[in-house]
Design a protein around this motif. Structure first.
Motif, PDB file in Angstrom:
ATOM      1  N   THR A  73      58.482  13.107 -13.573  1.00 49.77           N
ATOM      2  CA  THR A  73      59.153  12.332 -14.614  1.00 49.77           C
ATOM      3  C   THR A  73      60.269  11.483 -14.019  1.00 49.77           C
ATOM      4  O   THR A  73      60.492  10.338 -14.432  1.00 49.77           O
ATOM      5  CB  THR A  73      59.732  13.272 -15.701  1.00 49.77           C
ATOM      6  OG1 THR A  73      58.700  14.149 -16.151  1.00 49.77           O
ATOM      7  CG2 THR A  73      60.273  12.477 -16.869  1.00 49.77           C
ATOM      8  N   THR A  76      58.736   8.469 -12.510  1.00 46.90           N
ATOM      9  CA  THR A  76      58.397   7.526 -13.576  1.00 46.90           C
ATOM     10  C   THR A  76      59.637   6.760 -14.034  1.00 46.90           C
ATOM     11  O   THR A  76      59.636   5.533 -14.155  1.00 46.90           O
ATOM     12  CB  THR A  76      57.786   8.279 -14.783  1.00 46.90           C
ATOM     13  OG1 THR A  76      56.637   8.995 -14.356  1.00 46.90           O
ATOM     14  CG2 THR A  76      57.398   7.312 -15.884  1.00 46.90           C
ATOM     15  N   CYS A  77      60.709   7.519 -14.314  1.00 48.08           N
ATOM     16  CA  CYS A  77      61.957   6.885 -14.723  1.00 48.08           C
ATOM     17  C   CYS A  77      62.545   6.052 -13.585  1.00 48.08           C
ATOM     18  O   CYS A  77      63.214   5.037 -13.830  1.00 48.08           O
ATOM     19  CB  CYS A  77      62.974   7.943 -15.158  1.00 48.08           C
ATOM     20  SG  CYS A  77      62.530   8.775 -16.700  1.00 48.08           S
ATOM     21  N   THR A  80      61.123   2.631 -13.578  1.00 48.97           N
ATOM     22  CA  THR A  80      61.755   1.879 -14.666  1.00 48.97           C
ATOM     23  C   THR A  80      63.190   1.520 -14.316  1.00 48.97           C
ATOM     24  O   THR A  80      63.658   0.405 -14.595  1.00 48.97           O
ATOM     25  CB  THR A  80      61.721   2.705 -15.967  1.00 48.97           C
ATOM     26  OG1 THR A  80      60.383   3.155 -16.211  1.00 48.97           O
ATOM     27  CG2 THR A  80      62.195   1.888 -17.145  1.00 48.97           C
ATOM     28  N   PHE A 266      60.381  14.574 -20.575  1.00 50.29           N
ATOM     29  CA  PHE A 266      60.730  13.154 -20.638  1.00 50.29           C
ATOM     30  C   PHE A 266      61.918  12.942 -21.570  1.00 50.29           C
ATOM     31  O   PHE A 266      62.820  12.153 -21.283  1.00 50.29           O
ATOM     32  CB  PHE A 266      59.549  12.307 -21.120  1.00 50.29           C
ATOM     33  CG  PHE A 266      59.915  10.853 -21.293  1.00 50.29           C
ATOM     34  CD1 PHE A 266      60.067  10.033 -20.186  1.00 50.29           C
ATOM     35  CD2 PHE A 266      60.162  10.317 -22.542  1.00 50.29           C
ATOM     36  CE1 PHE A 266      60.451   8.708 -20.321  1.00 50.29           C
ATOM     37  CE2 PHE A 266      60.536   8.998 -22.696  1.00 50.29           C
ATOM     38  CZ  PHE A 266      60.681   8.193 -21.581  1.00 50.29           C
ATOM     39  N   LEU A 421      59.701   4.683 -24.480  1.00 48.05           N
ATOM     40  CA  LEU A 421      58.647   4.329 -23.530  1.00 48.05           C
ATOM     41  C   LEU A 421      58.137   2.906 -23.775  1.00 48.05           C
ATOM     42  O   LEU A 421      57.812   2.180 -22.830  1.00 48.05           O
ATOM     43  CB  LEU A 421      57.495   5.333 -23.639  1.00 48.05           C
ATOM     44  CG  LEU A 421      57.775   6.697 -22.994  1.00 48.05           C
ATOM     45  CD1 LEU A 421      56.745   7.722 -23.458  1.00 48.05           C
ATOM     46  CD2 LEU A 421      57.756   6.593 -21.473  1.00 48.05           C
ATOM     47  N   PHE A 424      60.501   0.688 -22.138  1.00 45.55           N
ATOM     48  CA  PHE A 424      60.339   0.795 -20.686  1.00 45.55           C
ATOM     49  C   PHE A 424      59.148  -0.029 -20.198  1.00 45.55           C
ATOM     50  O   PHE A 424      59.214  -0.691 -19.163  1.00 45.55           O
ATOM     51  CB  PHE A 424      60.140   2.255 -20.281  1.00 45.55           C
ATOM     52  CG  PHE A 424      61.395   3.087 -20.318  1.00 45.55           C
ATOM     53  CD1 PHE A 424      62.596   2.571 -20.764  1.00 45.55           C
ATOM     54  CD2 PHE A 424      61.366   4.412 -19.906  1.00 45.55           C
ATOM     55  CE1 PHE A 424      63.750   3.330 -20.794  1.00 45.55           C
ATOM     56  CE2 PHE A 424      62.521   5.189 -19.920  1.00 45.55           C
ATOM     57  CZ  PHE A 424      63.712   4.649 -20.365  1.00 45.55           C
ATOM     58  N   VAL A 425      58.033   0.039 -20.947  1.00 49.62           N
ATOM     59  CA  VAL A 425      56.830  -0.711 -20.560  1.00 49.62           C
ATOM     60  C   VAL A 425      57.134  -2.205 -20.492  1.00 49.62           C
ATOM     61  O   VAL A 425      56.749  -2.903 -19.543  1.00 49.62           O
ATOM     62  CB  VAL A 425      55.675  -0.440 -21.555  1.00 49.62           C
ATOM     63  CG1 VAL A 425      54.554  -1.471 -21.360  1.00 49.62           C
ATOM     64  CG2 VAL A 425      55.111   0.964 -21.351  1.00 49.62           C
ATOM     65  N   CYS A 517      54.571   4.798 -17.708  1.00 49.19           N
ATOM     66  CA  CYS A 517      55.171   4.888 -19.045  1.00 49.19           C
ATOM     67  C   CYS A 517      54.110   4.784 -20.134  1.00 49.19           C
ATOM     68  O   CYS A 517      54.186   5.485 -21.153  1.00 49.19           O
ATOM     69  CB  CYS A 517      56.226   3.800 -19.227  1.00 49.19           C
ATOM     70  SG  CYS A 517      57.687   4.017 -18.192  1.00 49.19           S
TER      71      CYS A 517
END
Length: 556
Positions: A73, A76-77, A80, A266, A421, A424-425, A517
């Motif tokens: 996670t 992933t963050c 971003t 998340f 999310l 974020f995308v 995301c």
């Protein structure tokens, strides 16, 4: 005059206004935030209810190996965060993903993002405030102060529990809904502590960024000291008592068990992007904001991993079923009740800091939308004395404070995650359409790594890994639920991303940010998507009826 729904703000004009200290004619906010302050704000937003509550359920499903989920996670963050950092270095004004989308995708997408961010900051704070109330009530009980349950529970939660008991034939006498007083024919059930803390935090956010900064720094420093103490004491107890066997098996339910905690983990990371809303109050946003984001994300991941190892080493992971206060639980389990009490106090402080950062973030997004003409001018008014968006701050307090009196937090968590999310995308996707610029000393620049073949290989590997699920979903397309249809949509999105990256030589980091995301989004229950689309529909209606005609770009 431009009537296009996708009319864009000029990046060059924003940069000139920011350099002059005058954004769209509104200046005068205190530029007091530095790298340390931004890092502490990021930690304040991330280390909250997650480490004191959801970490337990994640550990129950995944065992000690849930640390891999925190790392996944965080990665992933991290993708971003790097994209946010690139935008922050180029667009150093308040507004976060809203402003970034206005520059890259145009007005209607920016509005949609701004509307979605209300879910992250506003609705997200409803969840945090309710969690704060639960811990605060535990502290009161620890010092023999017992508030009536109908003053510490939301009406919706009490009614749901009552209906469930009726359906199962359970005992009703001791339920909150049964014991609550009746006022004007209605059961009087409110979460008073949650409402009070939202009011106090709103007042602090109204008074000024400098006071908010000092408060956030103090709370972050205190909870880091407590968490370091817990880690040192915990590891000492684990090795001195010989409970290292609790770490074996490390992955009792395999990666399937670990991934069951995706949503809760998340949610624990939500908030690191709130730093980007304070750009106009940074001394040097192009240099300091990217560093603050990355530093806070790294520190928070280390804290999550260490804390997970401590609780799963002290107590077997199976014992965390239904435990909402895992850190306090493990010390109570070994009769160290005073430590458990200190942890409860720390949880209250941690949740308070999260509330503060989110209550600072939301008004500044509304302020940016108001400056652009998409909301009434009142939202962009900065108070002469405190130099904060006063009206927007008060409205944020009402947006959060009124629902916490009545609503159930579980219904809000998925909505918050999907809204975040979604933002974020678009932030990661927005980086792909930014023009290439020369590197400038003292400013952050997102590293460029050609994804031509890398993305194609990774997508192919993903399809091979999930080949059975994809095959079953296509074979049973007429019988599948919404969840599998969302999964197939993601597969098509991934293939499209791979093709576009191959043709246009997109950079790896933003593309992976979009895909990671988007995947987390489609794993959120489909019923939350229905509510999300309803929320987005309401937002678009407001834009069409109000924002589109009054937009500053429409009058230009």
């Amino acid at each position: 005059m431009s009537n296009s729904l996708f009319r864009k703000k000029s990046l060059e004009q924003i940069q000139r206004d920011a350099a002059d200290g005058n954004v769209d004619g509104h200046g005068g906010m205190h530029k007091v935030l530095k790298v340390k302050d931004l890092t502490f704000m990021g930690i304040a937003a991330v280390i909250g209810a997650g480490i004191f509550s959801t970490i337990g359920s994640a550990a129950y499903n995944g065992g000690p190996g849930v640390i891999f989920l925190f790392i996944i996670t965080a990665v992933t963050c991290g993708f971003t965060a790097l994209c946010y950092a690139e935008f922050a270095s180029r667009v150093p004004v308040s507004g976060s993903a809203y402003t970034y989308s206005y520059v890259t995708f145009g007005e209607v997408v920016a509005w949609v993002i701004g509307w979605a961010l209300i879910l992250e900051y506003g609705i997200g704070n409803v969840v945090v405030a309710i969690s704060w109330s639960a811990y605060f009530n535990n502290i009161l009980k620890g010092i023999n102060i017992n508030l009536p349950e109908w003053l510490t529970t939301g009406y919706q939660t009490a009614k749901m529990n009552y209906d469930a008991a009726v359906a199962s034939g359970g005992v009703l006498d001791q339920l909150v809904y049964t014991k609550a007083p009746v006022v004007a024919g209605f059961k009087f059930i409110i979460n008073l502590p949650a409402f009070i803390i939202v009011g106090l935090i709103t007042m602090l956010a109204y008074v000024g960024i400098n006071e908010s900064k000092k408060s956030a720094n103090f709370m972050v420093g205190l909870k880091i000291v407590v968490l370091i103490f817990i880690a040192v004491l915990g590891f000492w107890l684990i090795f001195s008592n010989g409970t290292t066997a609790n770490w074996s098996p490390f992955l009792p339910n395999g990666m399937t068990g670990v991934l069951k905690g995706v949503s809760s983990v998340f949610f624990a990371y939500i908030g690191f992007d709130a730093i980007s809303t304070t750009a106009e109050e940074c001394a040097n946003p192009q240099r300091d904001m990217p560093r603050g984001m990355i530093y806070s994300l790294i520190i928070c991941t280390i804290i999550y991993v260490v804390t997970t190892l401590v609780i799963t080493g002290m107590v077997n992971y199976k014992e965390f079923e239904g435990v909402v206060d895992p850190l306090a639980y493990v010390f109570d389990k070994i009769n160290m009740h005073k430590i458990g009490f200190v942890i409860s106090v720390s949880a209250v402080i941690a949740s308070t800091s999260v509330l503060l950062v989110f209550q600072i973030g939301q008004p500044r997004i509304w302020m940016s939308m108001s400056r652009d003409g998409l909301l009434p001018k009142k939202f962009s008014k900065v108070t002469p004395r405190f130099k904060t968006p006063g009206f927007a701050t008060i409205m944020t307090g009402l947006l959060v404070g009124i629902p916490v009196l009545f609503i159930d937090d579980k219904l809000m968590t998925d909505l918050t995650s999907i809204g975040t999310l979604f933002a974020f995308v678009l932030v990661c996707g927005g980086v792909l359409v930014l023009p290439r610029i020369q590197k400038t000393a003292g400013k952050f620049h997102l590293p460029y790594v050609n994804g031509k073949f890398i993305i194609a290989i990774l997508v192919a590997f993903f399809i091979w890994l999930f080949r059975e699920r994809i095959g079953d979903a296509f074979h049973n397309i007429n019988k599948e639920g919404y969840q599998e249809i969302l999964f197939l949509v993601f597969v098509l999105l991934a293939i499209g991303a791979a093709i576009l990256t191959f043709i246009r030589n997109y950079s790896v980091i933003p593309v992976l940010g979009v895909l990671f995301c988007a995947y987390l989004m489609i794993e959120i229950p489909a019923k939350s998507w229905v509510v999300f689309f309803g929320w987005m529909g309401l937002g678009l209606l407001i834009y069409v009826l109000y924002g589109r005609k009054r937009s500053k770009l429409n009058r230009a």
